[in-house]
Design an enzyme around this catalytic site. Structure first.
Site, short mmCIF file in Angstrom:
data_model
loop_
_atom_site.label_atom_id
_atom_site.label_comp_id
_atom_site.label_asym_id
_atom_site.label_seq_id
_atom_site.Cartn_x
_atom_site.Cartn_y
_atom_site.Cartn_z
N ASP A 1 0.56 -1.53 0.19
CA ASP A 1 0.22 -0.11 0.24
C ASP A 1 0.87 1.16 0.11
O ASP A 1 2.01 0.98 0.44
CB ASP A 1 -0.85 0.02 1.25
CG ASP A 1 -1.63 0.95 1.26
OD1 ASP A 1 -1.88 1.58 -0.12
OD2 ASP A 1 -2.13 1.19 1.98
N HIS B 1 2.68 3.42 -9.42
CA HIS B 1 2.59 1.90 -9.28
C HIS B 1 3.75 1.35 -10.18
O HIS B 1 4.25 0.07 -9.36
CB HIS B 1 1.12 1.54 -10.91
CG HIS B 1 0.31 2.21 -9.48
ND1 HIS B 1 -0.08 1.39 -8.03
CD2 HIS B 1 -1.42 2.98 -9.99
CE1 HIS B 1 -0.95 1.98 -7.63
NE2 HIS B 1 -1.43 3.11 -8.77
N LEU C 1 10.62 -20.65 -4.91
CA LEU C 1 9.38 -19.53 -4.01
C LEU C 1 8.11 -20.27 -4.71
O LEU C 1 8.05 -19.91 -5.36
CB LEU C 1 9.86 -18.31 -3.67
CG LEU C 1 9.08 -17.16 -3.40
CD1 LEU C 1 9.15 -17.00 -1.96
CD2 LEU C 1 9.47 -15.31 -4.15
C1 FPP Z 1 -2.32 0.56 -3.20
O1 FPP Z 1 -1.23 1.48 -3.26
C2 FPP Z 1 -1.24 -0.27 -4.38
C3 FPP Z 1 -2.44 -1.07 -5.70
C4 FPP Z 1 -3.09 -0.48 -5.43
C5 FPP Z 1 -1.83 -1.53 -6.36
C6 FPP Z 1 -0.19 -1.93 -5.66
C7 FPP Z 1 0.64 -2.61 -7.64
C8 FPP Z 1 1.44 -2.89 -7.27
C9 FPP Z 1 2.76 -3.44 -6.20
C10 FPP Z 1 2.66 -2.68 -9.09
C11 FPP Z 1 1.57 -4.40 -9.64
C12 FPP Z 1 1.83 -5.14 -10.14
C13 FPP Z 1 2.02 -6.86 -10.11
C14 FPP Z 1 2.08 -7.45 -10.18
C15 FPP Z 1 0.39 -5.97 -11.07
P1 FPP Z 1 -2.42 2.90 -3.25
O2 FPP Z 1 -2.14 2.63 -5.35
O3 FPP Z 1 -3.49 2.81 -2.93
O4 FPP Z 1 -1.64 3.77 -2.84
P2 FPP Z 1 -2.38 5.71 -1.59
O5 FPP Z 1 -3.43 4.71 -0.90
O6 FPP Z 1 -1.01 5.77 -1.55
O7 FPP Z 1 -3.23 5.96 -3.35
#
Ligand code: FPP
Length: 246
Positions: free
Chosen positions: A20, A37, A131
């Site tokens: 997150d 991202h 893994l």
């Molecule tokens: C949360 O950050 C993250 C996500 C919703 C997506 C996580 C995705 C990745 C790390 C990359 C994707 C990897 C693959 C394998 C598909 P947020 O956008 O909720 O951040 P915020 O809460 O600060 O807005």
């Protein structure tokens, strides 16, 4: 004088991560969320490597939640693109490193091309015994439990299951990846302290570690710190005898 504490980095068998804070990481730097991202994918690569080196057997990552469909279309398409690129670009290396890829979550409503990539990744790596990387994609835990109930109901209708056969163990055997052991340690970055519909069933006895860093900042040292914290906890599994760590 007491002996200095020897850091215990014995790896928990299964680590699950709520990645997150990509958006907030980007906003704090005046960058677009998409950049957060992208940097999140780099953190993911570091984490898979570190988890393997530390001896973690299963790593589950929350990469797209069933609730993420409520985000703007452009961001959804960015996240779908990241999964596509992650599988296309990183699969050969993951396979070369003996990583087995599994995907949990609802597949039917995904783009057919993504479904195909997911199947290919699982097929290519299914005999790997290093893994296991479990990617939770289009995943929500309540939905997964409902899917398990649906599968059980179908068995009952077919006459292969009696109501009296239903138990916690039986239900668990109908979840998306029933052979994967429950997570020992669940880490969430960004400072938020909740599970947000992630592995609710499987988290019954997991240790939860919340880190005050954004996901793009996560690295091997952060993983090691979470493991050290895990070993400081006493796990009793409802009994009286403490079992430390994994
Ligand atoms: C949360 O950050 C993250 C996500 C919703 C997506 C996580 C995705 C990745 C790390 C990359 C994707 C990897 C693959 C394998 C598909 P947020 O956008 O909720 O951040 P915020 O809460 O600060 O807005």
């Amino acid at each position: 004088m007491s002996e200095p504490e020897v850091p215990n980095l014995d790896a928990p068998r299964h680590v699950a991560i709520i990645m997150d804070g990509n958006g907030r990481w980007a906003a704090a730097r005046g960058l677009p969320r998409a950049e957060g991202h992208r940097r999140g994918v780099e953190a993911l690569r570091r984490t898979v490597r570190a988890a393997g080196e530390l001896g973690v057997r299963y790593l589950t990552i929350f990469s797209f939640s069933a609730e993420n469909w409520s985000r703007p279309a452009a961001e959804i398409s960015e996240l779908m693109g990241l999964l596509r690129r992650f599988i296309r670009h990183d699969l050969a290396e993951l396979h070369g490193n003996n990583v087995r890829v599994r995907v949990i979550g609802e597949r039917e409503s995904l783009d057919p091309e993504i479904r195909k990539l997911i199947t290919e990744a699982e097929e290519l790596t299914k005999a790997n015994n290093g893994l296991t990387l479990v990617i939770a994609f289009n995943y929500g835990s309540r939905q997964e439990i409902a899917r398990a109930a649906q599968r059980m109901a179908a068995e009952a209708v077919a006459g292969r299951l009696q109501a009296s056969d239903v138990s916690a163990e039986k239900l668990a055997s109908f979840l998306d990846a029933p052979d994967v052991p429950d997570p020992d340690l669940i880490i969430r970055t960004s400072g938020e302290q909740r599970l947000s519909n992630f592995l609710l069933w499987q988290a019954a006895y997991s240790e939860l570690v919340f880190l005050p860093i954004y996901w793009p900042e996560f690295d091997r040292a952060a993983l090691e710190n979470a493991i050290l914290e895990f070993h400081r906890r006493e796990r009793r599994f409802g009994g009286l005898v403490a079992r430390t760590g994994s």
